[in-house]
Write a protein that holds these residues in place. Sequence first.
Motif, PDB file in Angstrom:
ATOM      1  N   SER A 286       3.961   5.795  11.093  1.00 23.26           N
ATOM      2  CA  SER A 286       3.729   7.187  11.475  1.00 23.26           C
ATOM      3  C   SER A 286       3.540   7.187  13.002  1.00 23.26           C
ATOM      4  N   PHE A 287       4.348   8.362  13.416  1.00 22.29           N
ATOM      5  CA  PHE A 287       4.128   8.457  15.007  1.00 22.29           C
ATOM      6  C   PHE A 287       3.279   9.757  15.263  1.00 22.29           C
ATOM      7  N   ILE A 288       1.589   9.181  15.613  1.00 20.92           N
ATOM      8  CA  ILE A 288       0.718  10.061  15.608  1.00 20.92           C
ATOM      9  C   ILE A 288       0.420  10.411  17.023  1.00 20.92           C
TER      10      ILE A 288
ATOM     11  N   LEU B 211      -0.058  17.169  13.082  1.00 22.36           N
ATOM     12  CA  LEU B 211      -0.536  16.507  14.121  1.00 22.36           C
ATOM     13  C   LEU B 211      -1.849  17.264  14.786  1.00 22.36           C
ATOM     14  N   ALA B 212      -2.040  18.754  14.764  1.00 24.78           N
ATOM     15  CA  ALA B 212      -3.015  19.600  15.022  1.00 24.78           C
ATOM     16  C   ALA B 212      -4.270  19.103  14.012  1.00 24.78           C
ATOM     17  N   GLN B 213      -4.041  18.548  13.133  1.00 23.69           N
ATOM     18  CA  GLN B 213      -5.162  18.103  12.173  1.00 23.69           C
ATOM     19  C   GLN B 213      -5.742  16.637  12.858  1.00 23.69           C
ATOM     20  N   TRP B 214      -5.018  16.007  13.180  1.00 23.31           N
ATOM     21  CA  TRP B 214      -5.324  14.720  13.863  1.00 23.31           C
ATOM     22  C   TRP B 214      -6.250  15.121  15.324  1.00 23.31           C
ATOM     23  N   VAL B 215      -5.633  15.825  15.936  1.00 24.23           N
ATOM     24  CA  VAL B 215      -6.262  16.363  17.246  1.00 24.23           C
ATOM     25  C   VAL B 215      -7.860  16.876  16.936  1.00 24.23           C
ATOM     26  N   ALA B 216      -7.951  17.535  15.895  1.00 17.78           N
ATOM     27  CA  ALA B 216      -9.244  18.563  15.439  1.00 17.78           C
ATOM     28  C   ALA B 216     -10.121  17.374  15.105  1.00 17.78           C
ATOM     29  N   LYS B 217      -9.755  16.583  14.523  1.00 12.95           N
ATOM     30  CA  LYS B 217     -10.665  15.455  13.846  1.00 12.95           C
ATOM     31  C   LYS B 217     -10.988  14.409  14.689  1.00 12.95           C
ATOM     32  N   ALA B 218     -10.168  13.881  15.892  1.00  6.66           N
ATOM     33  CA  ALA B 218     -10.705  12.910  16.659  1.00  6.66           C
ATOM     34  C   ALA B 218     -10.269  13.138  18.039  1.00  6.66           C
ATOM     35  N   GLY B 219      -9.853  14.270  18.446  1.00  4.56           N
ATOM     36  CA  GLY B 219      -9.325  14.332  19.794  1.00  4.56           C
ATOM     37  C   GLY B 219     -10.420  14.310  21.089  1.00  4.56           C
ATOM     38  N   HIS B 220      -9.871  14.053  22.128  1.00  8.33           N
ATOM     39  CA  HIS B 220     -11.010  13.990  23.333  1.00  8.33           C
ATOM     40  C   HIS B 220     -11.680  15.349  23.603  1.00  8.33           C
ATOM     41  N   GLN B 221     -11.454  16.401  23.007  1.00  7.57           N
ATOM     42  CA  GLN B 221     -12.124  17.767  23.200  1.00  7.57           C
ATOM     43  C   GLN B 221     -13.721  17.606  22.584  1.00  7.57           C
ATOM     44  N   LEU B 222     -13.749  16.827  21.541  1.00  4.96           N
ATOM     45  CA  LEU B 222     -14.746  16.650  20.841  1.00  4.96           C
ATOM     46  C   LEU B 222     -16.159  16.357  21.505  1.00  4.96           C
TER      47      LEU B 222
ATOM     48  N   ARG C 232       0.806  -1.232   0.022  1.00  7.30           N
ATOM     49  CA  ARG C 232       0.214   0.197  -0.103  1.00  7.30           C
ATOM     50  C   ARG C 232       1.015   1.377  -0.084  1.00  7.30           C
ATOM     51  N   GLU C 233       0.844   2.118  -1.251  1.00  5.58           N
ATOM     52  CA  GLU C 233       1.677   3.085  -1.326  1.00  5.58           C
ATOM     53  C   GLU C 233       1.451   4.351  -0.317  1.00  5.58           C
ATOM     54  N   GLY C 234       2.372   5.133  -0.043  1.00  2.00           N
ATOM     55  CA  GLY C 234       2.397   6.489   0.753  1.00  2.00           C
ATOM     56  C   GLY C 234       2.501   6.269   2.052  1.00  2.00           C
ATOM     57  N   ILE C 235       3.125   7.334   2.851  1.00  2.00           N
ATOM     58  CA  ILE C 235       3.023   7.427   4.182  1.00  2.00           C
ATOM     59  C   ILE C 235       2.024   8.362   4.876  1.00  2.00           C
ATOM     60  N   VAL C 236       1.530   7.894   5.911  1.00  2.00           N
ATOM     61  CA  VAL C 236       0.356   8.608   6.512  1.00  2.00           C
ATOM     62  C   VAL C 236       0.896   9.796   7.329  1.00  2.00           C
ATOM     63  N   ARG C 237       0.535  11.136   6.598  1.00  2.00           N
ATOM     64  CA  ARG C 237       0.917  12.036   7.285  1.00  2.00           C
ATOM     65  C   ARG C 237      -0.316  12.722   8.097  1.00  2.00           C
ATOM     66  N   THR C 238      -1.378  13.105   7.487  1.00  2.00           N
ATOM     67  CA  THR C 238      -2.564  13.544   7.920  1.00  2.00           C
ATOM     68  C   THR C 238      -3.629  12.548   8.191  1.00  2.00           C
ATOM     69  N   PRO C 239      -4.893  12.707   8.609  1.00  2.00           N
ATOM     70  CA  PRO C 239      -5.983  11.997   8.685  1.00  2.00           C
ATOM     71  C   PRO C 239      -6.643  11.985   7.340  1.00  2.00           C
ATOM     72  N   ASP C 240      -6.377  12.447   6.358  1.00  2.00           N
ATOM     73  CA  ASP C 240      -6.996  12.377   5.089  1.00  2.00           C
ATOM     74  C   ASP C 240      -6.115  11.257   4.256  1.00  2.00           C
ATOM     75  N   ASP C 241      -5.065  10.974   4.950  1.00  2.00           N
ATOM     76  CA  ASP C 241      -4.308   9.820   4.235  1.00  2.00           C
ATOM     77  C   ASP C 241      -4.896   8.245   4.610  1.00  2.00           C
TER      78      ASP C 241
END
Length: 384
Positions: A268-270, A338-349, A194-203
């Motif tokens: 990827s170290f998320i 990293l802020a994108q990961w937190v914004a999309k699924a973080g505990h603050q939601l 599976r090609e591509g490194i995971v950098r953001t949630p979009d990946d």
Amino acid sequence: MTKEIQDKTVPSIERRNFFSTMGKAGFTAAVVAGAAGALVSVEATAAVSKEEQERKKAAKYTMTIATAYILGASRSYPIMQLDFKENIQNLTNGQVYVKLAPGGQLGAGGALAQKVQQGTIQAAQHSLANFASFAPVVDLINVPYWCGENQKFINLVSSQAWKDEVDPKLAERGFKALWYVCIDPRVVAVRKGREGIVRTPDDLKGVKFRVPGSKILQQFYRLLGANPTPVAWGETPSAIKQGVADALDPSVEALNVFGFKDVLSSVSFIRSVPDAQVFSCNLEWFNSLPRDVQEGIERASEITSHQNLAKVPAARAFAMSELAKNGVEFYSPTEDELAQWVAKAGHQLPTWDKTKIELAGSLETFDKLLKAANTQGRYYVHDV
């Protein structure tokens, strides 16, 4: 003797000495001799065996500690079981002899937790996830982005708030937590092919992501756009190889020790959720001990915890080196990513509020634990 003959002979000598020692002094003496590198020498093996026999004979109490990991695993996965054995024996002035049962010989995970609760064994190592069925509040660690980083996790489990909220619930079920094992946060590990490194949630959109039975983790990856795919741990290597799942999330140390290094393309170290363990003890047995012995075991637990925290970066480096030899690439998201990961699924939601209330009892209790995670405690640990 030539080097070629030595290479072939040394393992057979070690095997003979291992089984000989096990027959004379027991399994624990044999594995201690092996860990000390003494099995290649009859004299060294005999010395280790003699010391173990003397310690066992002099002790007033025997403490069986079971784990799912072989002794050498601490090089890549710092469970520190041999250190724990040594520390308990020394800090109780020899009153306790520790009989190790490593490598899953008495089971793993929930099976070990159950044996500790029943008093079949005195102590065991297992994941915090296995503790959650006894104290549901523990499962809060799987809510993303509040205690995923090593320092926050250690701040949390060594805090007064954790002791106030968690320890009484464990005691009600017959447990005492001796010490919490820091490994590293969970990662996103992608299979070869599976090609591509995971950098953001979009990946992760549409990625078949292997998850354990945790409903929290399943919800987490669903929020990220992945397709959570529950797979039993024992079936996961073949599922990854066959493409039943495209990614999985243990710590990098676990990926190495469980043999995933030849099936992965990237990691990827998320830093979302801790991949943590605990050594639990049967509370009734512990309370039956004299106070000085109890204090010795508690002090040994604290010292071993320090050793674990110091070992984390070295274990991570070894695991990454082994994976890199097989072509695995590593990636640490930038602050913006990293802020994108937190914004999309973080505990603050708000979506996590129901979970917080169910497990902690109230949002106020969760906030108290959150504050503890963000308050520097007495321990320091290196983060990814």
